[in-house]
Design a protein around this motif. Sequence first.
Motif, PDB file in Angstrom:
ATOM      1  N   VAL A  68     -14.023 -36.729   4.803  1.00 26.91           N
ATOM      2  CA  VAL A  68     -13.638 -35.411   4.296  1.00 26.91           C
ATOM      3  C   VAL A  68     -13.907 -35.295   2.802  1.00 26.91           C
ATOM      4  CG1 VAL A  68     -11.835 -34.929   5.996  1.00 26.91           C
ATOM      5  CG2 VAL A  68     -11.239 -36.216   3.935  1.00 26.91           C
ATOM      6  N   SER A  69     -14.227 -34.071   2.387  1.00 25.96           N
ATOM      7  CA  SER A  69     -14.218 -33.747   0.960  1.00 25.96           C
ATOM      8  C   SER A  69     -12.818 -33.259   0.618  1.00 25.96           C
ATOM      9  CB  SER A  69     -15.254 -32.670   0.646  1.00 25.96           C
ATOM     10  OG  SER A  69     -15.033 -31.517   1.453  1.00 25.96           O
ATOM     11  N   VAL A  70     -12.368 -33.601  -0.562  1.00 28.22           N
ATOM     12  CA  VAL A  70     -10.973 -33.332  -0.954  1.00 28.22           C
ATOM     13  C   VAL A  70     -10.934 -32.635  -2.299  1.00 28.22           C
ATOM     14  CG1 VAL A  70      -8.909 -34.519  -1.844  1.00 28.22           C
ATOM     15  CG2 VAL A  70      -9.852 -35.185   0.374  1.00 28.22           C
ATOM     16  N   HIS A  97      -6.835 -22.508   0.796  1.00 26.80           N
ATOM     17  CA  HIS A  97      -7.401 -22.452  -0.554  1.00 26.80           C
ATOM     18  C   HIS A  97      -8.596 -23.409  -0.663  1.00 26.80           C
ATOM     19  CE1 HIS A  97      -7.253 -21.889  -4.957  1.00 26.80           C
ATOM     20  NE2 HIS A  97      -7.609 -23.162  -4.994  1.00 26.80           N
ATOM     21  N   ALA A  98      -8.451 -24.622  -0.130  1.00 31.00           N
ATOM     22  CA  ALA A  98      -9.550 -25.601  -0.179  1.00 31.00           C
ATOM     23  C   ALA A  98     -10.740 -25.102   0.626  1.00 31.00           C
ATOM     24  CB  ALA A  98      -9.058 -26.946   0.347  1.00 31.00           C
ATOM     25  N   VAL A 115     -12.177 -40.503   2.565  1.00 30.46           N
ATOM     26  CA  VAL A 115     -12.396 -39.423   1.600  1.00 30.46           C
ATOM     27  C   VAL A 115     -13.772 -39.638   0.975  1.00 30.46           C
ATOM     28  CG1 VAL A 115     -11.604 -38.354  -0.537  1.00 30.46           C
ATOM     29  CG2 VAL A 115      -9.938 -39.149   1.170  1.00 30.46           C
ATOM     30  N   ASN A 116     -14.684 -38.692   1.211  1.00 30.50           N
ATOM     31  CA  ASN A 116     -16.044 -38.802   0.679  1.00 30.50           C
ATOM     32  C   ASN A 116     -16.119 -38.419  -0.788  1.00 30.50           C
ATOM     33  OD1 ASN A 116     -16.946 -39.460   3.274  1.00 30.50           O
ATOM     34  ND2 ASN A 116     -17.224 -37.300   3.815  1.00 30.50           N
ATOM     35  N   SER A 117     -15.336 -37.420  -1.167  1.00 29.61           N
ATOM     36  CA  SER A 117     -15.401 -36.939  -2.552  1.00 29.61           C
ATOM     37  C   SER A 117     -14.073 -36.309  -2.941  1.00 29.61           C
ATOM     38  CB  SER A 117     -16.516 -35.900  -2.707  1.00 29.61           C
ATOM     39  OG  SER A 117     -16.197 -34.751  -1.946  1.00 29.61           O
ATOM     40  N   ILE A 118     -13.795 -36.340  -4.232  1.00 31.03           N
ATOM     41  CA  ILE A 118     -12.612 -35.659  -4.784  1.00 31.03           C
ATOM     42  C   ILE A 118     -13.071 -34.758  -5.909  1.00 31.03           C
ATOM     43  CG2 ILE A 118     -10.437 -35.952  -6.026  1.00 31.03           C
ATOM     44  CD1 ILE A 118      -9.940 -38.488  -4.516  1.00 31.03           C
TER      45      ILE A 118
END
Lengths: 291, 291
Positions: A132-134, A170-171, A265-268
Amino acid sequence: MTALVFLDADVSTGRIANAATAQLSVLDQGVTRGDGIFESMLYTKGVVRKIDAHLARLRVSASTCDLILPHEERWRAAISTAVAAFDAATPSDEAVVKLVATRGPEGTSEGTCWVMVSAAAESGRLQRENGVSVMLLDRGYDSRAAERAPWLLMGAKTLSYAVNMAALRHAKKQGVDEVIFTSSDGIVLEGPTSTVLLAHRDGDIKRLITPTLETGILPGTTQGAIFEAARAAGWELGYGPLTPEHLMDADGVWLVSSIRLLAPVNSIDGTTLTLDRELHAELTAMVNNIA
Amino acid sequence: MTALVFLDADVSTGRIANAATAQLSVLDQGVTRGDGIFESMLYTKGVVRKIDAHLARLRVSASTCDLILPHEERWRAAISTAVAAFDAATPSDEAVVKLVATRGPEGTSEGTCWVMVSAAAESGRLQRENGVSVMLLDRGYDSRAAERAPWLLMGAKTLSYAVNMAALRHAKKQGVDEVIFTSSDGIVLEGPTSTVLLAHRDGDIKRLITPTLETGILPGTTQGAIFEAARAAGWELGYGPLTPEHLMDADGVWLVSSIRLLAPVNSIDGTTLTLDRELHAELTAMVNNIA
C-alpha cells in the motif's frame, strides 16, 4: 450473503435472522450515537482466528464504554451458529466474522448484540499482495491525551468510526491507499483500521517494533499474535514512541489487521520505502500461521 | 410514541414506517461505522423551530462528510408528514424532530435518510428551569486541530457521538450534570450537546460572548438565533477564544441547544457562578421567541 445471528436471552445458540431485511430499530443508540463496540475476525479454513484475543478486546472496549456484555459463552455459541449458517449458504475462502454490541434503543437498558459473517472484500487480499501507499495524517490528539482523558475512549473499538472513514476517503482522493495517523506532537500512532509494524535487520539480529499503547492506540490482536511468533523465532521486540523518521529508516514497514493480515507499506507521503524481502517472507509465514 | 418517516425516492411526501419495529439493516454504515449525520429540532406550539438553520447545517455536515443528501424539499415534506403523524397519535407540548442521514448499507451508494418525531425528554425542561452543574473536560484536540486536519470532521454533526456520550457519563458518575469541553491548550470549546454562552453587564452595556468557531466547535443554531435577537435588542456581541477564567468571571454562563434551549450554569468544577437574573430573564425571553 451475510449470515446474521442476534444474541438472544431466549435462544442460547443465538437467533438467526435475515441480514437482507431490516433488523434494527432507528432508535438504537448504535446508530443514533455511534454508541457501541465491535470486533472483526478472519474466518478461513474452517477456523475463526484469534477468537480469544478478540473476545478479550471486546470486553475491554465494553468496560471502557460502560457496556454490559452477554456472557462470553453466548458470543461463542452465536459465532458458531453464524459460521455454520454462512458455510451452508455461501462457503468462501476468506470471510469476516463481525461482532457488534450497541447500547440498544434509547430508553431501554438492554443492549443489542449480533454476529455477522460475510465474504471478505477483495481489498484485503490485494493490499496483502501488492502493498500500500500511505499518507501520514494528524489525528488531532497529542500522545498524552489517552492517559489524561479516559472519556475520549481511546483504545476502545467503538462504532464511532466516522473520522477513521473520513481519513481513508481523504487519502483516496489524493490517490493514496492508506493512512497512518500521527499525534499532534508528531508521534506515529496507527492506521484507521490497522496497527503499524516496522522491522530492522542488523547482521543476524532481527528486530520488530510497534508503537507503544500509551499513545492511546488500539491494542492490535494481529500485532500481538505476530509478536508472539516473532519472539518464538528469536526476534527482538520493541515498543515505540516512534516518529515518521523511524518509519523512513526501517528495513520494512507494514500495516497489519485481522482481515488484511500483513500489508507492506510501499511509500509514505510519496517517498518509496525499503522492504527487506526476507523479513517480509518470514513475517508473512508467521501471520499465515496465526490460529 | 415515535413517528417515523423515511425519505424515499418513490414517495415524495416520505414513507411512513413503524418505529416500534425493526427498520434498519445491520449493514448500514450509520451503525457499523457511525457514518452519518443528524440534526435535532424543537417542535412546539405547532412550529418546527429554526428549520432553515438546521437544514443548512445538515448540508454543511453532509459536505464535510462527502454525503449526498436528498433535495431539501424532500426533507421538508418528510418533516411535515412526520409531524402530522406524531400530532395525530400523541400530541405533546414539546417534541424533538430528528433528521438522520447515513451512508447507507455497505456496498451500496444509496444513503438512508429519515425523520423521527418523539416527545421531548423531561431533562431539557429541568435543565432550563433548575440550571446545571458543569465540569470541564479535556476534548484532547488543541484549538488549531480543526483548521489543519479537516478529516477530523470537527464542525460536522456526525453520528459518531460515543465520546460525547462517554463525557456525559463521566460527569454523571461524579454527580455533575453537564460537561464543557476544553481544548488541550486550555481554550473553552462546547458542551457534548450544547453551545456555551456567557454574558457581561457593564453599566448599560450588555455583552454576549460565545467561543469562536475556529476552535472546531459546531456552529450552534440556538446560539445563532439568540445572537440575532440580542443584536436587535442592542447587546454587544463577541466571539472567543475563551478560557475557563472568562467563564468564572462572567455575569452569567449558559448552555444552549435546540431542545433544552437555555440552561444557566450554576457551578463549574464545584465553584458557584454568578447569574445576573435580569440578563437571564432577557435571554430566556429571546430564546422563547425563536421561530
